[in-house]
Design an enzyme around this catalytic site. Structure first.
Site, PDB file in Angstrom:
ATOM      1  N   ARG A  48     -10.151  -5.482 -14.294  1.00 54.61           N
ATOM      2  CA  ARG A  48      -8.919  -6.149 -13.860  1.00 54.61           C
ATOM      3  C   ARG A  48      -9.086  -7.644 -14.085  1.00 54.61           C
ATOM      4  NH1 ARG A  48      -5.821  -2.443 -11.143  1.00 54.61           N
ATOM      5  NH2 ARG A  48      -6.911  -0.783 -10.013  1.00 54.61           N
ATOM      6  N   ARG A  70      -5.215   0.955 -13.137  1.00 49.24           N
ATOM      7  CA  ARG A  70      -3.869   1.245 -12.646  1.00 49.24           C
ATOM      8  C   ARG A  70      -3.115  -0.011 -12.229  1.00 49.24           C
ATOM      9  NH1 ARG A  70      -4.243   5.477  -8.371  1.00 49.24           N
ATOM     10  NH2 ARG A  70      -4.382   6.910 -10.124  1.00 49.24           N
ATOM     11  N   ASN A 104       0.834  -1.206   0.000  1.00 51.80           N
ATOM     12  CA  ASN A 104       0.000   0.000   0.000  1.00 51.80           C
ATOM     13  C   ASN A 104       0.867   1.254   0.000  1.00 51.80           C
ATOM     14  OD1 ASN A 104      -2.252  -1.616   0.108  1.00 51.80           O
ATOM     15  ND2 ASN A 104      -2.726  -1.205   2.246  1.00 51.80           N
ATOM     16  N   HIS A 118     -15.149  -4.213   0.008  1.00 51.75           N
ATOM     17  CA  HIS A 118     -15.196  -3.630  -1.332  1.00 51.75           C
ATOM     18  C   HIS A 118     -16.622  -3.399  -1.828  1.00 51.75           C
ATOM     19  CE1 HIS A 118     -13.994  -3.460  -5.729  1.00 51.75           C
ATOM     20  NE2 HIS A 118     -13.065  -2.717  -5.163  1.00 51.75           N
ATOM     21  N   HIS A 157     -15.471   1.579 -15.510  1.00 54.61           N
ATOM     22  CA  HIS A 157     -15.334   0.915 -14.210  1.00 54.61           C
ATOM     23  C   HIS A 157     -16.565   0.078 -13.880  1.00 54.61           C
ATOM     24  CE1 HIS A 157     -14.680   0.993  -9.675  1.00 54.61           C
ATOM     25  NE2 HIS A 157     -13.510   0.594 -10.130  1.00 54.61           N
ATOM     26  N   ARG A 208     -14.390   2.210   3.883  1.00 53.72           N
ATOM     27  CA  ARG A 208     -13.190   1.398   4.079  1.00 53.72           C
ATOM     28  C   ARG A 208     -11.940   2.253   4.243  1.00 53.72           C
ATOM     29  NH1 ARG A 208     -11.391  -1.554  -0.940  1.00 53.72           N
ATOM     30  NH2 ARG A 208      -9.920   0.156  -1.138  1.00 53.72           N
TER      31      ARG A 208
END
Length: 687
Positions: A375, A405, A49, A592, A435, A564
């Site tokens: 992804r 990304r 992270n 998520h 997205h 989150r």
């Protein structure tokens, strides 16, 4: 205080709020209730992270300073002050990270028979094996680079492991070389398991840095290495693509090569390195003390990932559950004709989503499959099934977001695989990341075309589905299916904005409708009717939505937010946000799900979505927000996905009005409750 003003009194800084989340992850490594290898894993996650935080967020702030750019942010805090505060907090966190590793986790692992060997811990029994391994496996791929007038400082790749070596003596050409750089090839593992005859009892792994440091003199015959220090430089890795490009894939490939050599933003080096060498490297990378991180242990803990067969040191094994409705071996199309199905990952298996595509790929009545991919690797089962469907003659359309990304290269490979199989591949809309998470299957049934849809809050990535909590809705409801069909037309065609019946979608209607729903809740509260807002998202940063939530609080609406990571809203401020409570759940799985609930005078409106409440999601991305219409599914999400999380007293943190998060502690005699553990147990009971 009804009007929103740009001020640190009304809005937390985005970057500081994001780092607060990373500190909550680090806190998991300190939690002695967790299994030992899981605590180590949270240290690794924190390192990963932090890498991205420097590559994107800190890099962006430093770029603003380099360009002397004045940026107006809602918190109105000057960039240099944000960087200074971040530096102070990150240095303290990194010190805590290594102290936890060195004084707590590694000693306990050693007691459990797992040892990580660093340079200072090499014993005589290790040395013969190390010498042989270095000679055969390491030295042949090392390339020492002397630093002299004919050998300037080399360009070092982002986050690569390197050594700076101080030297005495003359080389083969009679030159007096004082320093050299030795890059560690990325092809070499950072941890190597020692054979049992060397390790003895238990398991031992030695760091590559220790092996190289042990034999650094072998690289400079006739000279003496007086010091050898591992270091790593982190660079700006953000990609900036012009909207005026002819071919997005080609432009992206060109930009990816520059990511490896962006502007330096952080220097990590071992803490025993002399100050003179540190100053030399800082000057070389154009950094100062604020960007220097001296580590009391291995650089880059994210490479500590190892596979130990020690189940007693890990979380209990959990296998995601196949929902009962899919266990009767009936075709998925038959099941979905009769009812909507909700999947809650990772508690529910991701397999039904793959099965839907597999059946569609082979079913002679299926005419078309359309899917968005954000992804997903080229080897993923979903990509292979889509390729098979295309080869079977189905009309397969894949809307692939190349700019996800750090997955850009992988997504380019996905596009190539699908194109070679005969699928139509679309890269979405330049300037707007796609997205949204959608699958649309078109099937001929008795001379009619019937649509089957999957809508999700998370990516079509089987690995993520085992680690992230996400919702997926499988449905044949005509209006929802028609809306998804129109969204695909919008993504692949050149028409006007799609008019949708049930779905809200960004960048068109979602933001406006969310503001409207909040204002309606205010009206219900003012009329004395039931009014409550519950929102669960990954991040809340959008100023207009924050202002609307402040107004709702002032009107007496109870607002419960489960965020989150980033929350820029300031809760529990008298007269502004008295009725707003903000929680964050950090546990075994990465939260998520995106869920929006509005009491709406008792009507109880509930939505799931792919979008967080951030400006980029609402204005710069294509997103879906879909209503939950089935009463049983709605009740399940409200109880298990919202209220259970609001009652969590094991993994919950509450945001204070000063911007810091406080771990929730159970009240005396209050039953212990973990939302994630409850869901795990609930699913197991249904087996």
């Amino acid at each position: 205080m009804s009007d929103f003003q740009h001020s640190s009194m009304t809005y937390f800084n985005r970057e500081l709020a994001l780092f607060e989340f990373h500190q909550r992850v680090l806190a998991q490594a300190l939690d002695e209730r967790l299994p030992l290898l899981e605590r180590l894993n949270f240290l690794i996650i924190f390192s990963r992270n932090l890498d991205e935080f420097f590559e994107i967020r800190v890099a962006g702030l430093m770029k603003q300073l380099d360009l002397n750019a004045l940026t107006r942010t809602p918190d109105a805090i000057p960039t240099e002050l944000v960087l200074a505060q971040l530096s102070e907090e990150i240095h303290a966190a990194v010190e805590m990270q290594y102290r936890t590793l060195n004084q707590d986790i590694l000693p306990q692992l050693q007691q459990a028979g797992i040892r990580f060997i660093q340079y200072s811990q090499i014993q005589d029994k290790h040395k013969p094996w190390i010498a042989q391994y270095f000679a055969k496996q390491v030295q042949p791929v090392l390339t020492p680079i002397s630093l002299d007038p004919s050998h300037p400082f080399p360009r070092l790749v982002n986050k690569s492991l390197n050594f700076i070596v101080s030297l005495e003596g003359k080389d083969a050409f009679g030159r007096e070389i004082e320093m050299a750089i030795v890059p560690a090839p990325r092809s070499l593992p950072r941890l190597i398991a020692l054979p049992p005859e060397v390790a003895g009892e238990g398991e031992e792994q030695i760091f590559l840095t220790a092996i190289i440091q042990q034999h650094i003199n072998d690289l400079f015959p006739g000279m003496k290495a007086t010091g050898c220090y591992a270091f790593r430089v982190t660079r700006n890795a953000d990609l900036i693509l012009s909207e005026d490009v002819d071919d997005l894939a080609v432009a992206l490939k060109d930009e990816l090569s520059s990511r490896r050599f962006g502007r330096a933003v952080r220097l990590e080096i071992e803490d025993d390195c002399p100050q003179s060498i540190i100053d030399y490297l800082l000057d070389e990378f154009d950094l100062d003390q604020q960007q220097l991180y001296q580590t009391s242990g291995p650089i880059n803990l994210s490479r500590l990932t190892t596979s130990f067969d020690r189940p007693e040191l890990k979380y209990p094994i959990f296998s995601p559950v196949i929902p009962p409705v899919f266990r009767k071996q009936k075709p998925i199309f038959e099941v979905l004709k009769k009812q909507d199905v909700l999947l809650h990952h990772p508690f529910d298996s991701f397999q039904p989503v793959i099965s839907l595509l597999k059946e569609a790929a082979k079913d002679p009545h299926v005419l078309a499959i359309k899917q968005t991919l954000y992804r997903s690797g080229p080897d993923s089962e979903i990509v292979q099934v889509l390729a098979e469907a295309a080869r079977n003659g189905k009309e397969v359309t894949a809307v692939i977001e190349l700019r996800a990304r750090f997955d850009e290269e992988s997504n380019i490979m996905v596009a190539n695989v699908l194109q070679e199989a005969g699928a139509v591949v679309v890269y979405g809309i330049v300037g707007y990341k796609t997205h949204a998470k959608m699958i649309l299957v078109v099937r001929r049934e008795q001379d009619q075309l019937v649509r089957y849809v999957h809508l999700g809050t998370g990516n079509y990535h089987a690995g993520n589905a085992r680690m992230y909590t996400d919702y997926g809705l499988m449905t044949t409801q005509p209006d929802i299916c028609e809306d998804v069909h129109r969204m695909f037309q919008e993504l692949t065609g050149m028409g006007k904005m799609a008019k949708l019946k049930n779905l809200l979608h960004a960048p068109f209607t979602l933001h406006t409708e969310l503001l409207k729903l909040i204002e309606q809740e205010i009206e219900f509260a003012q009329a004395g009717k039931a009014a409550q807002i519950m929102i669960k998202v990954n991040a809340l940063t959008e100023p207009q939505l924050i202002a609307a939530l402040y107004r709702a609080s002032q009107a007496g609406v109870q607002v419960d937010l489960i965020i989150r990571s980033i929350c820029c809203l300031i809760p529990q401020v008298p007269g502004m946000s008295d009725n707003i409570r903000v929680r964050s759940i950090v546990g075994r799985f990465l939260e998520h799900t995106r869920v929006y609930y509005f009491e709406h005078g008792g009507e109880k409106k509930l939505f799931c979505a792919s979008a967080d409440w951030m400006g980029r999601n609402l204005f710069s991305r294509v997103e879906t927000c879909f209503p939950i219409l089935d009463s049983k599914i709605k009740k399940c999400i409200v109880e298990d996905g919202l209220r259970s999380y609001l009652n969590d007293n094991q993994n919950a943190w509450e945001l204070q009005s000063d911007g810091h998060w406080q771990k929730v502690q159970p009240e005396p005699e209050q039953p212990l409750h973990s939302a994630q553990a409850y869901l795990l147990q609930k699913k197991l009971l249904k087996l």
